[in-house]
Design a protein around this motif. Structure first.
Motif, PDB file in Angstrom:
ATOM      1  N   ALA A 162     -12.008  19.203   6.056  1.00  0.00           N
ATOM      2  CA  ALA A 162     -10.959  19.494   5.084  1.00  0.00           C
ATOM      3  C   ALA A 162      -9.870  18.424   5.131  1.00  0.00           C
ATOM      4  N   ALA A 163      -9.518  17.974   6.334  1.00  0.00           N
ATOM      5  CA  ALA A 163      -8.497  16.934   6.474  1.00  0.00           C
ATOM      6  C   ALA A 163      -8.984  15.621   5.863  1.00  0.00           C
ATOM      7  N   ASP A 164     -10.257  15.309   6.054  1.00  0.00           N
ATOM      8  CA  ASP A 164     -10.837  14.107   5.458  1.00  0.00           C
ATOM      9  C   ASP A 164     -10.680  14.140   3.944  1.00  0.00           C
ATOM     10  N   ASP A 165     -10.911  15.289   3.351  1.00  0.00           N
ATOM     11  CA  ASP A 165     -10.757  15.430   1.897  1.00  0.00           C
ATOM     12  C   ASP A 165      -9.310  15.225   1.455  1.00  0.00           C
ATOM     13  N   VAL A 166      -8.373  15.725   2.239  1.00  0.00           N
ATOM     14  CA  VAL A 166      -6.955  15.551   1.905  1.00  0.00           C
ATOM     15  C   VAL A 166      -6.594  14.072   1.878  1.00  0.00           C
ATOM     16  N   PHE A 167      -7.012  13.348   2.901  1.00  0.00           N
ATOM     17  CA  PHE A 167      -6.725  11.911   2.932  1.00  0.00           C
ATOM     18  C   PHE A 167      -7.376  11.207   1.745  1.00  0.00           C
ATOM     19  N   HIS A 168      -8.623  11.556   1.472  1.00  0.00           N
ATOM     20  CA  HIS A 168      -9.347  10.904   0.375  1.00  0.00           C
ATOM     21  C   HIS A 168      -8.655  11.151  -0.962  1.00  0.00           C
ATOM     22  N   GLU A 169      -8.197  12.366  -1.159  1.00  0.00           N
ATOM     23  CA  GLU A 169      -7.494  12.705  -2.407  1.00  0.00           C
ATOM     24  C   GLU A 169      -6.196  11.921  -2.560  1.00  0.00           C
ATOM     25  N   HIS A 170      -5.657  11.443  -1.445  1.00  0.00           N
ATOM     26  CA  HIS A 170      -4.409  10.671  -1.490  1.00  0.00           C
ATOM     27  C   HIS A 170      -4.662   9.167  -1.341  1.00  0.00           C
ATOM     28  N   GLY A 171      -5.898   8.764  -1.622  1.00  0.00           N
ATOM     29  CA  GLY A 171      -6.207   7.346  -1.650  1.00  0.00           C
ATOM     30  C   GLY A 171      -6.315   6.694  -0.300  1.00  0.00           C
ATOM     31  N   VAL A 172      -6.665   7.458   0.725  1.00  0.00           N
ATOM     32  CA  VAL A 172      -6.828   6.915   2.069  1.00  0.00           C
ATOM     33  C   VAL A 172      -8.216   7.285   2.577  1.00  0.00           C
ATOM     34  N   VAL A 173      -9.027   6.281   2.839  1.00  0.00           N
ATOM     35  CA  VAL A 173     -10.367   6.513   3.370  1.00  0.00           C
ATOM     36  C   VAL A 173     -10.304   6.376   4.889  1.00  0.00           C
ATOM     37  N   VAL A 174     -10.549   7.458   5.602  1.00  0.00           N
ATOM     38  CA  VAL A 174     -10.552   7.455   7.059  1.00  0.00           C
ATOM     39  C   VAL A 174     -11.971   7.753   7.543  1.00  0.00           C
ATOM     40  N   ARG A 175     -12.168   7.698   8.847  1.00  0.00           N
ATOM     41  CA  ARG A 175     -13.503   7.965   9.387  1.00  0.00           C
ATOM     42  C   ARG A 175     -13.534   9.365   9.996  1.00  0.00           C
ATOM     43  N   LEU A 220     -10.618  12.783  13.262  1.00  0.00           N
ATOM     44  CA  LEU A 220     -10.521  11.658  12.344  1.00  0.00           C
ATOM     45  C   LEU A 220     -10.024  10.425  13.083  1.00  0.00           C
ATOM     46  N   ARG A 221     -10.654   9.286  12.783  1.00  0.00           N
ATOM     47  CA  ARG A 221     -10.146   7.998  13.256  1.00  0.00           C
ATOM     48  C   ARG A 221      -9.531   7.279  12.073  1.00  0.00           C
ATOM     49  N   ILE A 222      -8.289   6.834  12.248  1.00  0.00           N
ATOM     50  CA  ILE A 222      -7.561   6.166  11.175  1.00  0.00           C
ATOM     51  C   ILE A 222      -7.290   4.728  11.599  1.00  0.00           C
ATOM     52  N   SER A 223      -7.889   3.783  10.900  1.00  0.00           N
ATOM     53  CA  SER A 223      -7.662   2.380  11.223  1.00  0.00           C
ATOM     54  C   SER A 223      -6.253   1.965  10.828  1.00  0.00           C
ATOM     55  N   VAL A 224      -5.742   0.967  11.523  1.00  0.00           N
ATOM     56  CA  VAL A 224      -4.448   0.383  11.162  1.00  0.00           C
ATOM     57  C   VAL A 224      -4.716  -0.690  10.121  1.00  0.00           C
ATOM     58  N   GLY A 225      -4.206  -0.475   8.927  1.00  0.00           N
ATOM     59  CA  GLY A 225      -4.438  -1.414   7.837  1.00  0.00           C
ATOM     60  C   GLY A 225      -3.169  -2.096   7.390  1.00  0.00           C
ATOM     61  N   GLU A 226      -3.042  -2.281   6.097  1.00  0.00           N
ATOM     62  CA  GLU A 226      -1.867  -2.905   5.534  1.00  0.00           C
ATOM     63  C   GLU A 226      -0.622  -2.077   5.864  1.00  0.00           C
ATOM     64  N   HIS A 227       0.526  -2.736   5.955  1.00  0.00           N
ATOM     65  CA  HIS A 227       1.762  -2.010   6.273  1.00  0.00           C
ATOM     66  C   HIS A 227       2.010  -0.883   5.277  1.00  0.00           C
ATOM     67  N   GLU A 228       1.698  -1.142   4.002  1.00  0.00           N
ATOM     68  CA  GLU A 228       1.927  -0.127   2.986  1.00  0.00           C
ATOM     69  C   GLU A 228       1.063   1.117   3.207  1.00  0.00           C
ATOM     70  N   SER A 229      -0.072   0.936   3.880  1.00  0.00           N
ATOM     71  CA  SER A 229      -0.979   2.066   4.091  1.00  0.00           C
ATOM     72  C   SER A 229      -0.401   3.092   5.058  1.00  0.00           C
ATOM     73  N   VAL A 230       0.494   2.652   5.938  1.00  0.00           N
ATOM     74  CA  VAL A 230       1.040   3.572   6.941  1.00  0.00           C
ATOM     75  C   VAL A 230       1.788   4.715   6.256  1.00  0.00           C
TER      76      VAL A 230
END
Length: 351
Positions: free
Chosen positions: A310-323, A330-340
């Motif tokens: 369910a949490a994965d879906d929440v992130f995906h709906e907000h334009g964030v693809v996590v693992r 969930l594993r969340i990579s450190v990406g662009e500063h704006e992604s934080v």
């Protein structure tokens, strides 16, 4: 289609194929693969363009191995190249495993380990992580038997983040039999800022059964070129070379690796930038009430159990693809500063 009559190894037929996480979304951020968010240096792009793609590369990668040997104070014969550190892991396991042999590693750890062990003909012995999602080295040492052929130690641990300490690793090696191969998987070493962490480069030559694995995929930003390396005793590396797929390290990857080493200062300034974003990400998640383990790679871990999907879906709906690791976290990579900021906005909806 009817089942094929071709006979497969039963354990392979039952083995799920490796699946990447969700791919990028439009106007979003792909934070599922622990990739470096920076585009390649111009010098690296130019080097790749110079490669003769109509010619086979030199399979031994002599120039890159010599340069890495100088870096680690060893001979070129004590360096082995592979198509990413995962390919090297496969080679070492193929070299030591046989039916009935065992491979010990922490769990949860790098998701490729179970499949690599199975393909090599071995049996996985998974040792649960200890407090704080760290390696329980005492339990791992106790799990070694006369059937154990290899032990894998992942530091920082993927996907949870904490490191193995130098003191803890030294005690651990004192308990590992000399005929058991120890693979120190340091794919994320360059992101580590914990002064007590183990550093495999300081241990070369200490133990005749220790091999260090590192990669150009993460900190060096060459994930798409697939380039990793091993440092260790020549006779062990020769066994890996014997089972390696010939010519699997491309000429483009070798040239890129050489140029990357020449521009270490520029690339490591980028790593420092990623570490800063990691600090902000972890602090923000903890402020939201998440118990984030010590993050020493370029990712953060959220232990969510049965809430993971369910949490994965929440992130995906907000334009964030996590693992997502179903039923675990969930594993969340450190990406662009704006992604934080986008990650924290989505995470706030989970509280």
């Amino acid at each position: 289609m009817a089942d094929s009559p071709v006979r497969m190894r039963p354990e392979i037929a039952a083995l799920p194929a490796y699946k990447q996480g969700r791919q990028a979304v439009a106007d979003g951020y792909k934070l599922s693969s622990n990739e470096n968010p920076f585009t390649p240096l111009v010098e690296i792009v130019e080097a790749v363009a110079r490669a003769e793609v109509n010619r086979y590369p030199d399979a031994t990668g002599p120039a890159l191995r010599a340069k890495l040997g100088d870096r680690f104070g060893v001979t070129a014969q004590e360096v082995h190249l592979g198509a990413g550190s995962v390919a090297l892991l496969s080679q070492f396991l193929l070299a030591v495993c046989e039916p009935g042999s065992e491979v010990v590693y922490a769990w949860r750890s790098f998701e490729a380990y179970p499949g690599l062990v199975t393909v090599a003909g071995g049996t996985s012995v998974q040792v649960p992580l200890g407090p704080g999602a760290t390696h329980d080295l005492d339990a791992m040492a106790a799990a070694i038997t006369d059937r154990t052929r290899a032990v894998i130690v992942c530091t920082p641990n993927n996907p949870t983040g904490p490191v193995v300490t130098a003191a803890g690793f030294e005690r651990f090696m004192g308990r590992v039999p000399a005929d058991v191969l120890v693979l120190l998987d340091e794919a994320y070493f360059e992101f580590v800022r914990d002064p007590g962490a183990v550093d495999g480069s300081t241990l070369i030559g200490r133990w005749p059964n220790l091999v260090l694995l590192r990669t150009f995929s993460k900190a060096w930003g060459l994930a798409g070129l697939r380039l990793g390396y091993a440092v260790g005793p020549e006779h062990i590396l020769d066994a890996a070379r014997a089972v390696a797929i010939p010519l699997s390290v491309t000429g483009q990857a070798q040239l890129a690796g050489l140029v990357a080493l020449d521009h270490e200062d520029l690339l490591f300034a980028r790593v420092e930038d990623i570490v800063g974003a990691r600090t902000r990400l972890v602090a923000g998640l903890r402020d939201l009430g998440f118990a984030v383990p010590d993050a020493q790679g370029n990712f953060a871990w959220l232990e969510l159990g049965d809430r993971t999907a369910a949490a994965d879906d929440v992130f995906h709906e907000h334009g964030v693809v996590v693992r997502a690791f179903p039923g675990s976290g969930l594993r969340i990579s450190v990406g662009e500063h704006e992604s934080v900021d986008r990650v924290l906005e989505a995470a706030a909806l989970l509280r």
